[in-house]
Design a protein around this motif. Sequence first.
Motif, PDB file in Angstrom:
ATOM      1  N   THR A 163       0.807  -1.217   0.000  1.00  0.00           N
ATOM      2  CA  THR A 163       0.000   0.000   0.000  1.00  0.00           C
ATOM      3  C   THR A 163       0.844   1.272   0.000  1.00  0.00           C
ATOM      4  O   THR A 163       0.638   2.170  -0.820  1.00  0.00           O
ATOM      5  N   GLU A 164       1.816   1.343   0.932  1.00  0.00           N
ATOM      6  CA  GLU A 164       2.586   2.586   1.042  1.00  0.00           C
ATOM      7  C   GLU A 164       3.421   2.820  -0.201  1.00  0.00           C
ATOM      8  O   GLU A 164       3.551   3.951  -0.664  1.00  0.00           O
ATOM      9  N   ARG A 165       3.950   1.737  -0.739  1.00  0.00           N
ATOM     10  CA  ARG A 165       4.753   1.867  -1.962  1.00  0.00           C
ATOM     11  C   ARG A 165       3.886   2.380  -3.118  1.00  0.00           C
ATOM     12  O   ARG A 165       4.299   3.256  -3.883  1.00  0.00           O
ATOM     13  N   ALA A 166       2.682   1.831  -3.240  1.00  0.00           N
ATOM     14  CA  ALA A 166       1.792   2.228  -4.342  1.00  0.00           C
ATOM     15  C   ALA A 166       1.400   3.703  -4.203  1.00  0.00           C
ATOM     16  O   ALA A 166       1.392   4.454  -5.188  1.00  0.00           O
ATOM     17  N   ILE A 167       1.096   4.138  -2.971  1.00  0.00           N
ATOM     18  CA  ILE A 167       0.702   5.531  -2.774  1.00  0.00           C
ATOM     19  C   ILE A 167       1.906   6.451  -3.020  1.00  0.00           C
ATOM     20  O   ILE A 167       1.781   7.493  -3.676  1.00  0.00           O
ATOM     21  N   ALA A 168       3.081   6.050  -2.531  1.00  0.00           N
ATOM     22  CA  ALA A 168       4.283   6.869  -2.734  1.00  0.00           C
ATOM     23  C   ALA A 168       4.564   7.045  -4.223  1.00  0.00           C
ATOM     24  O   ALA A 168       4.992   8.119  -4.674  1.00  0.00           O
ATOM     25  N   ASP A 169       4.292   6.009  -4.996  1.00  0.00           N
ATOM     26  CA  ASP A 169       4.528   6.067  -6.433  1.00  0.00           C
ATOM     27  C   ASP A 169       3.580   7.081  -7.101  1.00  0.00           C
ATOM     28  O   ASP A 169       3.989   7.861  -7.960  1.00  0.00           O
ATOM     29  N   ILE A 170       2.316   7.086  -6.663  1.00  0.00           N
ATOM     30  CA  ILE A 170       1.343   8.033  -7.232  1.00  0.00           C
ATOM     31  C   ILE A 170       1.715   9.472  -6.832  1.00  0.00           C
ATOM     32  O   ILE A 170       1.655  10.387  -7.649  1.00  0.00           O
ATOM     33  N   VAL A 171       2.136   9.641  -5.573  1.00  0.00           N
ATOM     34  CA  VAL A 171       2.541  10.978  -5.097  1.00  0.00           C
ATOM     35  C   VAL A 171       3.758  11.459  -5.894  1.00  0.00           C
ATOM     36  O   VAL A 171       3.819  12.622  -6.319  1.00  0.00           O
ATOM     37  N   ALA A 172       4.703  10.554  -6.149  1.00  0.00           N
ATOM     38  CA  ALA A 172       5.902  10.938  -6.911  1.00  0.00           C
ATOM     39  C   ALA A 172       5.516  11.377  -8.321  1.00  0.00           C
ATOM     40  O   ALA A 172       6.064  12.349  -8.860  1.00  0.00           O
ATOM     41  N   GLN A 173       4.538  10.673  -8.917  1.00  0.00           N
ATOM     42  CA  GLN A 173       4.091  11.078 -10.263  1.00  0.00           C
ATOM     43  C   GLN A 173       3.457  12.458 -10.245  1.00  0.00           C
ATOM     44  O   GLN A 173       3.690  13.282 -11.142  1.00  0.00           O
ATOM     45  N   ALA A 174       2.661  12.741  -9.212  1.00  0.00           N
ATOM     46  CA  ALA A 174       2.024  14.065  -9.111  1.00  0.00           C
ATOM     47  C   ALA A 174       3.081  15.144  -8.928  1.00  0.00           C
ATOM     48  O   ALA A 174       3.007  16.224  -9.541  1.00  0.00           O
TER      49      ALA A 174
END
Lengths: 86, 144
Positions: B50-61
Amino acid sequence: MGQLKILYFAWVRERIGRDEETLPRPPAGATVAQLLDQLAATSAGHAEAFADRARLRAALDQSFVPLDTPVGEARELAIFPPVTGG
Amino acid sequence: MRVSAEDFDPGAELARLEALPGGAIASFTGLVRDDGGLTALHLEHYPAMTERAIADIVAQACARWPLLGVTVIHRHGTLPVGARIVFVGTASSHRVASLEACAFLIDWLKVSAPFWKQERRSDGTRGWVEAAGADDARAKAWGK
């Protein structure tokens, strides 16, 4: 030859009746889909859970992958329905 | 970024973003909707991912918009009707960046954070929520 931990979530977990199992790592080149074929033969629950592949998603070592991806050296495979968070 | 069973205070989260120098804050709060007969949603997740997936979306933003701050909170566990589920807050120097990044984050959270919702109804029945094709289309519409 290592081990592969397999995790199940949501209705996949319910149909199989367990949240994880560990298998010997499949032979080189074997894909997630081929592993599902093998697992589907192990119980009625697995067969039911894996019957409609269009409703399944997978992650290898915590990254989403298509079902035709080779398992390779991954240590953890997760099988689950399309996500519904947010 | 937080993944927790605990509730959160959107006002306090907004105040934290307002303390940044940007001047343009946008946010989204998602609650458990009263869908007639629904008593609660149970959210299951894949903790290791979960945290990895959210961190990835935040990095894209962050790669796409000039953001000064991003807050993403996603709860799991059993949440009654009206409970807060998710919060996305963005801080930037301009409204377009904060508004667009906020929408991008929630659209992508819906399709790529490993959470599954199960409905718990007043008649005792339970059912897993089906993914909506429209959510997938919305996320993809942001392009790469």
